[in-house]
Scaffold this active site. Structure first.
Site, PDB file in Angstrom:
ATOM      1  N   ARG A   1     -42.769  74.544 -13.700  1.00 28.12           N
ATOM      2  CA  ARG A   1     -44.034  73.945 -13.241  1.00 28.12           C
ATOM      3  C   ARG A   1     -45.129  74.982 -13.020  1.00 28.12           C
ATOM      4  NH1 ARG A   1     -42.797  72.150  -6.972  1.00 28.12           N
ATOM      5  NH2 ARG A   1     -41.742  74.038  -6.321  1.00 28.12           N
TER       6      ARG A   1
ATOM      7  N   ASN B   1     -53.393  58.283  11.849  1.00 26.49           N
ATOM      8  CA  ASN B   1     -53.931  57.326  12.824  1.00 26.49           C
ATOM      9  C   ASN B   1     -55.465  57.294  12.735  1.00 26.49           C
ATOM     10  OD1 ASN B   1     -55.105  59.176  14.810  1.00 26.49           O
ATOM     11  ND2 ASN B   1     -52.981  59.716  15.350  1.00 26.49           N
ATOM     12  N   ALA B   2     -56.034  56.273  13.363  1.00 17.41           N
ATOM     13  CA  ALA B   2     -57.471  56.028  13.175  1.00 17.41           C
ATOM     14  C   ALA B   2     -58.328  57.180  13.698  1.00 17.41           C
ATOM     15  CB  ALA B   2     -57.872  54.719  13.856  1.00 17.41           C
TER      16      ALA B   2
ATOM     17  N   ARG C   1     -64.946  64.427   4.925  1.00 19.72           N
ATOM     18  CA  ARG C   1     -64.723  64.278   3.474  1.00 19.72           C
ATOM     19  C   ARG C   1     -65.548  63.156   2.846  1.00 19.72           C
ATOM     20  NH1 ARG C   1     -62.417  69.158   2.283  1.00 19.72           N
ATOM     21  NH2 ARG C   1     -60.596  69.535   3.589  1.00 19.72           N
TER      22      ARG C   1
HETATM   23  C1  LIG Z   1     -66.806  70.981   3.204  1.00 16.98           C
HETATM   24  C2  LIG Z   1     -65.541  71.675   3.590  1.00 16.98           C
HETATM   25  C3  LIG Z   1     -65.301  72.976   3.160  1.00 16.98           C
HETATM   26  C4  LIG Z   1     -64.120  73.629   3.507  1.00 16.98           C
HETATM   27  N1  LIG Z   1     -63.919  74.903   3.067  1.00 16.98           N
HETATM   28  C5  LIG Z   1     -62.785  75.558   3.396  1.00 16.98           C
HETATM   29  C6  LIG Z   1     -62.537  76.893   2.950  1.00 16.98           C
HETATM   30  O1  LIG Z   1     -63.332  77.483   2.247  1.00 16.98           O
HETATM   31  N2  LIG Z   1     -61.371  77.481   3.292  1.00 16.98           N
HETATM   32  C7  LIG Z   1     -60.444  76.868   4.095  1.00 16.98           C
HETATM   33  O2  LIG Z   1     -59.406  77.448   4.402  1.00 16.98           O
HETATM   34  N3  LIG Z   1     -60.655  75.603   4.535  1.00 16.98           N
HETATM   35  C8  LIG Z   1     -61.781  74.927   4.210  1.00 16.98           C
HETATM   36  N4  LIG Z   1     -61.979  73.651   4.643  1.00 16.98           N
HETATM   37  C9  LIG Z   1     -60.915  73.000   5.438  1.00 16.98           C
HETATM   38  C10 LIG Z   1     -61.287  72.921   6.945  1.00 16.98           C
HETATM   39  O3  LIG Z   1     -61.396  74.230   7.498  1.00 16.98           O
HETATM   40  C11 LIG Z   1     -60.211  72.119   7.719  1.00 16.98           C
HETATM   41  O4  LIG Z   1     -58.969  72.796   7.596  1.00 16.98           O
HETATM   42  C12 LIG Z   1     -60.038  70.728   7.194  1.00 16.98           C
HETATM   43  O5  LIG Z   1     -61.287  70.098   7.005  1.00 16.98           O
HETATM   44  C13 LIG Z   1     -59.193  69.908   8.179  1.00 16.98           C
HETATM   45  O6  LIG Z   1     -59.978  69.627   9.304  1.00 16.98           O
HETATM   46  P1  LIG Z   1     -59.370  69.614  10.766  1.00 16.98           P
HETATM   47  O7  LIG Z   1     -58.751  70.927  11.108  1.00 16.98           O
HETATM   48  O8  LIG Z   1     -60.460  69.111  11.673  1.00 16.98           O
HETATM   49  O9  LIG Z   1     -58.248  68.457  10.622  1.00 16.98           O
HETATM   50  P2  LIG Z   1     -56.785  68.387  11.271  1.00 16.98           P
HETATM   51  O10 LIG Z   1     -55.961  69.512  10.791  1.00 16.98           O
HETATM   52  O11 LIG Z   1     -56.305  66.993  10.992  1.00 16.98           O
HETATM   53  O12 LIG Z   1     -57.026  68.603  12.799  1.00 16.98           O
HETATM   54  C14 LIG Z   1     -57.650  67.591  13.593  1.00 16.98           C
HETATM   55  C15 LIG Z   1     -58.197  68.229  14.843  1.00 16.98           C
HETATM   56  O13 LIG Z   1     -57.114  68.701  15.651  1.00 16.98           O
HETATM   57  C16 LIG Z   1     -57.490  69.936  16.267  1.00 16.98           C
HETATM   58  N5  LIG Z   1     -56.596  70.998  15.769  1.00 16.98           N
HETATM   59  C17 LIG Z   1     -55.694  70.894  14.751  1.00 16.98           C
HETATM   60  N6  LIG Z   1     -55.025  72.036  14.611  1.00 16.98           N
HETATM   61  C18 LIG Z   1     -55.529  72.891  15.527  1.00 16.98           C
HETATM   62  C19 LIG Z   1     -55.270  74.247  15.860  1.00 16.98           C
HETATM   63  N7  LIG Z   1     -54.378  75.000  15.219  1.00 16.98           N
HETATM   64  N8  LIG Z   1     -55.960  74.796  16.867  1.00 16.98           N
HETATM   65  C20 LIG Z   1     -56.890  74.101  17.544  1.00 16.98           C
HETATM   66  N9  LIG Z   1     -57.212  72.804  17.275  1.00 16.98           N
HETATM   67  C21 LIG Z   1     -56.528  72.222  16.275  1.00 16.98           C
HETATM   68  C22 LIG Z   1     -58.943  70.197  15.903  1.00 16.98           C
HETATM   69  O14 LIG Z   1     -59.762  69.625  16.893  1.00 16.98           O
HETATM   70  C23 LIG Z   1     -59.104  69.448  14.606  1.00 16.98           C
HETATM   71  O15 LIG Z   1     -60.441  69.077  14.330  1.00 16.98           O
HETATM   72  C24 LIG Z   1     -63.155  72.980   4.313  1.00 16.98           C
HETATM   73  C25 LIG Z   1     -63.386  71.667   4.724  1.00 16.98           C
HETATM   74  C26 LIG Z   1     -64.568  71.011   4.382  1.00 16.98           C
HETATM   75  C27 LIG Z   1     -64.788  69.587   4.843  1.00 16.98           C
END
Ligand SMILES: Cc1cc2nc3c(=O)[nH]c(=O)nc-3n(C[C@H](O)[C@H](O)[C@H](O)COP(=O)(O)OP(=O)(O)OC[C@H]3O[C@@H](n4cnc5c(N)ncnc54)[C@H](O)[C@@H]3O)c2cc1C
Length: 209
Positions: free
Chosen positions: A143, A159-160, A170
């Site tokens: 692969r 979840n919601a 997104r």
């Molecule tokens: C437009 C765009 C560009 C992006 N570009 C990049 C990039 O260049 N490189 C890259 O690596 N990623 C990139 N990302 C990914 C981004 O950094 C997030 O990993 C991704 O959007 C998931 O979001 P989240 O962490 O809020 O979601 P989830 O992982 O579902 O987390 C939900 C929430 O839980 C909390 N949480 C979860 N884990 C932790 C933790 N370890 N510590 C503290 N709080 C936590 C936070 O409040 C978080 O918002 C990009 C995302 C977007 C939308």
């Protein structure tokens, strides 16, 4: 598995109350919870999506840690000859600097060339994959020749509350066009199953509680 009522009952258990039908006061409660970011009741409404998308989109999707995934395995099953070729109008160029790109259309010629280049690479890659599998090379290794435009599929249970976080990031201007299309589809299911919560989410500026 999701509805507005599970949010209401998640909140009303604080007062040892349980509702079987949603009324106006419950809609008000949902708006209050969203506004004040009393978020945990939204975690009782759960969605499960069966998604088929290119690997490069799955990689973005899997960054949403606050949810559960199970994915098609190219160790156990043979990869399908199924690859993403964008529609001509989706072939774009990027203008500007990282963090503030705008994406502009390309000429018909560039769009055609892009699609043709992709098709050729996919054909070559899949041919090599099949030859390696034929030679007895393990699928988990063969692969490695497949590009990230190959389709994969997975179940996503979320979840919601976490879904709203996904949608705010997104189904947004800054998101890559391809994942945005999927997010729009997810949002249609969300609005259909949880109309009151969805309305409050939109009214609150699309910020997850
Ligand atoms: C437009 C765009 C560009 C992006 N570009 C990049 C990039 O260049 N490189 C890259 O690596 N990623 C990139 N990302 C990914 C981004 O950094 C997030 O990993 C991704 O959007 C998931 O979001 P989240 O962490 O809020 O979601 P989830 O992982 O579902 O987390 C939900 C929430 O839980 C909390 N949480 C979860 N884990 C932790 C933790 N370890 N510590 C503290 N709080 C936590 C936070 O409040 C978080 O918002 C990009 C995302 C977007 C939308």
């Amino acid at each position: 598995m999701a509805d507005d009522l599970s949010v209401v009952n998640g909140a009303r258990v604080s007062f040892a109350r349980h509702k079987t039908e949603l009324d106006d006061s419950d809609a008000g409660l949902i708006r209050f919870l969203m506004r004040e970011r009393h978020a945990s009741p939204f975690e009782h409404a759960v969605f499960r999506f069966h998604v088929r998308c290119p690997i490069f989109i799955a990689r973005e999707w899997f960054r949403h840690r606050w949810s559960s995934f199970n994915e098609f395995s190219m160790r156990y099953a043979k990869a399908t000859e199924d690859f993403y070729v964008p529609e001509p109008e989706d072939v774009r160029t990027q203008v500007g600097k990282p963090g503030s790109y705008s994406f502009e259309p390309v000429s018909d010629e560039v769009a055609d060339t892009t699609r043709e280049e992709l098709r050729q690479v996919y054909e070559t890659a899949y041919g090599a994959y099949e030859r390696l599998v034929e030679l007895g090379v393990a699928r988990e290794l063969a692969r490695a020749v497949l590009p990230v435009g190959a389709y994969t599929e997975f179940y996503w249970t979320v979840n919601a509350r976490s879904l709203m976080n996904f949608l705010s990031l997104r189904n947004a201007e800054a998101a890559q066009r391809e994942i945005r299309r999927y997010a729009e589809a997810c949002e249609r299911f969300f609005a259909d199953r949880m109309p009151v919560t969805h309305e409050a989410f939109v009214a609150g500026g699309r910020v997850a509680p």
